[in-house]
Design a protein around this motif. Structure first.
Motif, PDB file in Angstrom:
ATOM      1  N   VAL A  92     -12.851 -59.290 -17.696  1.00 37.40           N
ATOM      2  CA  VAL A  92     -12.052 -60.394 -17.183  1.00 37.40           C
ATOM      3  C   VAL A  92     -11.109 -60.845 -18.293  1.00 37.40           C
ATOM      4  CG1 VAL A  92     -12.076 -62.750 -16.303  1.00 37.40           C
ATOM      5  CG2 VAL A  92     -13.848 -61.140 -15.584  1.00 37.40           C
ATOM      6  N   HIS A  93      -9.815 -60.853 -18.007  1.00 35.51           N
ATOM      7  CA  HIS A  93      -8.807 -61.298 -18.959  1.00 35.51           C
ATOM      8  C   HIS A  93      -8.222 -62.615 -18.451  1.00 35.51           C
ATOM      9  CE1 HIS A  93      -8.911 -57.438 -21.043  1.00 35.51           C
ATOM     10  NE2 HIS A  93      -8.870 -56.852 -19.856  1.00 35.51           N
ATOM     11  N   VAL A  94      -8.429 -63.693 -19.180  1.00 31.09           N
ATOM     12  CA  VAL A  94      -7.905 -65.012 -18.827  1.00 31.09           C
ATOM     13  C   VAL A  94      -6.678 -65.279 -19.698  1.00 31.09           C
ATOM     14  CG1 VAL A  94      -8.386 -67.475 -18.674  1.00 31.09           C
ATOM     15  CG2 VAL A  94     -10.202 -65.813 -18.204  1.00 31.09           C
ATOM     16  N   ILE A  95      -5.537 -65.469 -19.050  1.00 30.94           N
ATOM     17  CA  ILE A  95      -4.282 -65.670 -19.769  1.00 30.94           C
ATOM     18  C   ILE A  95      -3.846 -67.118 -19.588  1.00 30.94           C
ATOM     19  CG2 ILE A  95      -1.874 -64.964 -19.946  1.00 30.94           C
ATOM     20  CD1 ILE A  95      -2.700 -62.243 -18.912  1.00 30.94           C
ATOM     21  N   LEU A  96      -3.691 -67.831 -20.705  1.00 29.64           N
ATOM     22  CA  LEU A  96      -3.280 -69.233 -20.687  1.00 29.64           C
ATOM     23  C   LEU A  96      -1.783 -69.310 -20.905  1.00 29.64           C
ATOM     24  CD1 LEU A  96      -6.103 -70.599 -23.031  1.00 29.64           C
ATOM     25  CD2 LEU A  96      -6.180 -70.305 -20.548  1.00 29.64           C
ATOM     26  N   ASP A  97      -1.085 -69.931 -19.980  1.00 25.05           N
ATOM     27  CA  ASP A  97       0.356 -70.106 -20.106  1.00 25.05           C
ATOM     28  C   ASP A  97       0.618 -71.195 -21.136  1.00 25.05           C
ATOM     29  OD1 ASP A  97       3.032 -69.848 -19.735  1.00 25.05           O
ATOM     30  OD2 ASP A  97       3.055 -70.483 -17.643  1.00 25.05           O
ATOM     31  N   GLY A  98       1.385 -70.877 -22.175  1.00 29.07           N
ATOM     32  CA  GLY A  98       1.638 -71.840 -23.229  1.00 29.07           C
ATOM     33  C   GLY A  98       2.695 -72.860 -22.856  1.00 29.07           C
ATOM     34  N   GLY A  99       2.634 -74.023 -23.487  1.00 29.00           N
ATOM     35  CA  GLY A  99       3.622 -75.071 -23.274  1.00 29.00           C
ATOM     36  C   GLY A  99       2.997 -76.447 -23.375  1.00 29.00           C
ATOM     37  N   PRO A 100       3.731 -77.441 -23.889  1.00 23.76           N
ATOM     38  CA  PRO A 100       3.176 -78.798 -24.043  1.00 23.76           C
ATOM     39  C   PRO A 100       2.707 -79.411 -22.736  1.00 23.76           C
ATOM     40  CG  PRO A 100       5.231 -78.560 -25.268  1.00 23.76           C
ATOM     41  CD  PRO A 100       5.097 -77.337 -24.422  1.00 23.76           C
ATOM     42  N   THR A 101       3.334 -79.064 -21.598  1.00 27.72           N
ATOM     43  CA  THR A 101       2.958 -79.677 -20.324  1.00 27.72           C
ATOM     44  C   THR A 101       1.574 -79.242 -19.869  1.00 27.72           C
ATOM     45  OG1 THR A 101       4.095 -77.906 -19.125  1.00 27.72           O
ATOM     46  CG2 THR A 101       5.339 -79.918 -19.563  1.00 27.72           C
ATOM     47  N   MET A 102       0.978 -78.207 -20.504  1.00 35.81           N
ATOM     48  CA  MET A 102      -0.358 -77.760 -20.111  1.00 35.81           C
ATOM     49  C   MET A 102      -1.431 -78.784 -20.486  1.00 35.81           C
ATOM     50  SD  MET A 102      -0.370 -74.827 -18.515  1.00 35.81           S
ATOM     51  CE  MET A 102      -1.940 -74.015 -18.807  1.00 35.81           C
ATOM     52  N   THR A 103      -1.078 -79.819 -21.242  1.00 38.31           N
ATOM     53  CA  THR A 103      -2.040 -80.865 -21.599  1.00 38.31           C
ATOM     54  C   THR A 103      -1.653 -82.212 -20.988  1.00 38.31           C
ATOM     55  OG1 THR A 103      -0.839 -81.338 -23.665  1.00 38.31           O
ATOM     56  CG2 THR A 103      -2.602 -79.710 -23.768  1.00 38.31           C
ATOM     57  N   PHE A 104      -0.786 -82.194 -19.969  1.00 35.16           N
ATOM     58  CA  PHE A 104      -0.296 -83.445 -19.377  1.00 35.16           C
ATOM     59  C   PHE A 104      -1.256 -83.931 -18.300  1.00 35.16           C
ATOM     60  CE2 PHE A 104       2.172 -85.640 -16.068  1.00 35.16           C
ATOM     61  CZ  PHE A 104       2.667 -86.703 -16.810  1.00 35.16           C
ATOM     62  N   GLY A 105      -1.599 -85.214 -18.338  1.00 35.64           N
ATOM     63  CA  GLY A 105      -2.423 -85.829 -17.301  1.00 35.64           C
ATOM     64  C   GLY A 105      -3.816 -85.220 -17.242  1.00 35.64           C
ATOM     65  N   ASP A 106      -4.333 -85.101 -16.005  1.00 36.65           N
ATOM     66  CA  ASP A 106      -5.676 -84.549 -15.804  1.00 36.65           C
ATOM     67  C   ASP A 106      -5.745 -83.064 -16.111  1.00 36.65           C
ATOM     68  OD1 ASP A 106      -6.724 -86.979 -15.031  1.00 36.65           O
ATOM     69  OD2 ASP A 106      -6.417 -86.630 -12.889  1.00 36.65           O
ATOM     70  N   ARG A 107      -4.594 -82.424 -16.274  1.00 36.10           N
ATOM     71  CA  ARG A 107      -4.589 -80.982 -16.501  1.00 36.10           C
ATOM     72  C   ARG A 107      -5.308 -80.625 -17.806  1.00 36.10           C
ATOM     73  NH1 ARG A 107       0.134 -79.626 -14.396  1.00 36.10           N
ATOM     74  NH2 ARG A 107       1.304 -80.459 -16.158  1.00 36.10           N
ATOM     75  N   LYS A 108      -5.281 -81.509 -18.765  1.00 34.47           N
ATOM     76  CA  LYS A 108      -5.910 -81.231 -20.066  1.00 34.47           C
ATOM     77  C   LYS A 108      -7.396 -80.938 -19.899  1.00 34.47           C
ATOM     78  CE  LYS A 108      -6.708 -83.397 -24.575  1.00 34.47           C
ATOM     79  NZ  LYS A 108      -6.433 -84.586 -25.421  1.00 34.47           N
ATOM     80  N   ASN A 109      -8.132 -81.836 -19.245  1.00 33.73           N
ATOM     81  CA  ASN A 109      -9.560 -81.640 -19.056  1.00 33.73           C
ATOM     82  C   ASN A 109      -9.853 -80.550 -18.031  1.00 33.73           C
ATOM     83  OD1 ASN A 109     -10.204 -83.688 -20.894  1.00 33.73           O
ATOM     84  ND2 ASN A 109     -10.110 -85.265 -19.309  1.00 33.73           N
ATOM     85  N   SER A 110      -9.004 -80.456 -17.004  1.00 26.40           N
ATOM     86  CA  SER A 110      -9.216 -79.443 -15.973  1.00 26.40           C
ATOM     87  C   SER A 110      -9.122 -78.045 -16.558  1.00 26.40           C
ATOM     88  CB  SER A 110      -8.182 -79.602 -14.852  1.00 26.40           C
ATOM     89  OG  SER A 110      -8.311 -80.855 -14.214  1.00 26.40           O
ATOM     90  N   LEU A 111      -8.175 -77.851 -17.450  1.00 27.74           N
ATOM     91  CA  LEU A 111      -7.990 -76.537 -18.051  1.00 27.74           C
ATOM     92  C   LEU A 111      -9.224 -76.123 -18.851  1.00 27.74           C
ATOM     93  CD1 LEU A 111      -6.123 -74.153 -18.656  1.00 27.74           C
ATOM     94  CD2 LEU A 111      -5.223 -75.440 -20.607  1.00 27.74           C
ATOM     95  N   GLU A 112      -9.782 -77.057 -19.622  1.00 35.23           N
ATOM     96  CA  GLU A 112     -10.979 -76.722 -20.393  1.00 35.23           C
ATOM     97  C   GLU A 112     -12.158 -76.418 -19.487  1.00 35.23           C
ATOM     98  OE1 GLU A 112     -11.030 -76.198 -23.719  1.00 35.23           O
ATOM     99  OE2 GLU A 112      -8.887 -76.359 -23.322  1.00 35.23           O
TER     100      GLU A 112
END
Length: 291
Positions: free
Chosen positions: A96-116
């Motif tokens: 399984v290859h998980v690719i994280l799209d880079g960019g400051p908006t990836m930590t905006f709002g609830d997305r920060k905790n959701s991503l982790e």
């Protein structure tokens, strides 16, 4: 980001997996599997995750309610009166290859905790199904291997037309999952398809204000270079936004169809349980086996 939390799958796993929402019980994580043949994937391309098989012996796990009694290790039952299942690494298992799209908006709002939480859920599934798991970060036009300590918010947002061809050439086999918050996919119309035979997932991790904006009134937008715009948001602006969002999503769907992939929309949430509900509901990418 705050200090990551451990995955809670026993002491040994706590040492290797971090960032997991502790409200999700251990036995539930062991029952998560990929849902093949639904949600845009092709029937007949699934990976078997049987407790018995012809692969290499890979240890025991406790028997849980709902497991097939034929999978019990009878020797352990007769000797210790304990229910254990012998597990084997399946020859057909793929990484399984998980690719994280880079960019400051990836930590905006609830997305920060959701991503982790999503990263930890994917690690947990790979761990429980005994398949290799790697994470990668799209930083500008480059694709780098990363670890649980790397955060996409510290990377740059690059063009898809240069980064996606790298994905096609880097992973000839396996399941690919892209976690991204992109809303614009115009460049995909001129980007060649991946033409893959393996499973390819695009998970759009969006905040609700991005998909269903409700703010009305005057607003002021300012770019990083200092330019700013003054405008008015009303019901008609919302309708125009929804039409444009639908157009962009269709562009992504069309490209994924050509690439034999599938798209899944995930609404950011603080709770790992809410995220799992979205992932396992009808035609979601994951399923829960009985028990």
């Amino acid at each position: 980001m705050g200090k990551p939390r451990s995955l809670g799958l026993g002491r040994q796993r706590e040492q290797t997996m971090t960032g997991y929402d502790a409200t999700l019980p251990d036995h539930f994580l062991l029952r998560l599997r990929w849902r093949d043949g639904r949600g845009g994937t092709l029937p007949g391309t699934g990976v078997a995750h049987l407790a018995g098989g012809t692969g290499e012996f890979d240890g025991h796990r406790p028997w849980n309610t709902g497991d097939d009694l034929h999978q019990l290790d009878l020797g352990a039952w007769l000797r210790f009166k304990q229910r254990w299942i012998r597990q084997y690494r399946q020859d057909a298992d793929e990484p399984v290859h998980v690719i994280l799209d880079g960019g400051p908006t990836m930590t905006f709002g609830d997305r920060k905790n959701s991503l982790e939480s999503l990263r930890s859920i994917l690690r947990g599934i790979s761990k429980s199904t005994r398949v290799p798991h790697r994470e990668w970060l799209l930083d500008g036009s480059q694709l780098h291997s990363c670890s649980a300590e790397n955060h996409p918010g510290e990377a740059r947002r690059g063009p898809l037309k240069t980064s996606l061809p790298q994905i096609s050439g880097s992973f000839p086999t396996g399941r690919i999952v892209i976690l991204s918050d992109r809303l614009v996919f115009e460049e995909l119309e001129n980007t060649p398809s991946l033409s893959r035979t393996s499973r390819f997932h695009w998970w759009s991790l969006w905040n609700r204000e991005e998909t269903h904006p409700e703010f009305q009134g005057s607003c002021r937008l300012q770019a990083l270079n200092g330019d700013h715009w003054q405008g008015q948001i009303d019901e008609e602006t919302h309708r125009q936004y929804q039409r444009e969002l639908s157009t962009q999503i269709k562009r992504l769907h069309d490209w994924l169809t050509r690439s034999r992939g599938c798209h899944h929309r995930i609404e950011s949430a603080d709770s790992g349980n809410l995220l799992l509900h979205q992932l396992t509901r009808h035609q979601g990418p994951l399923e829960v086996i009985s028990g």
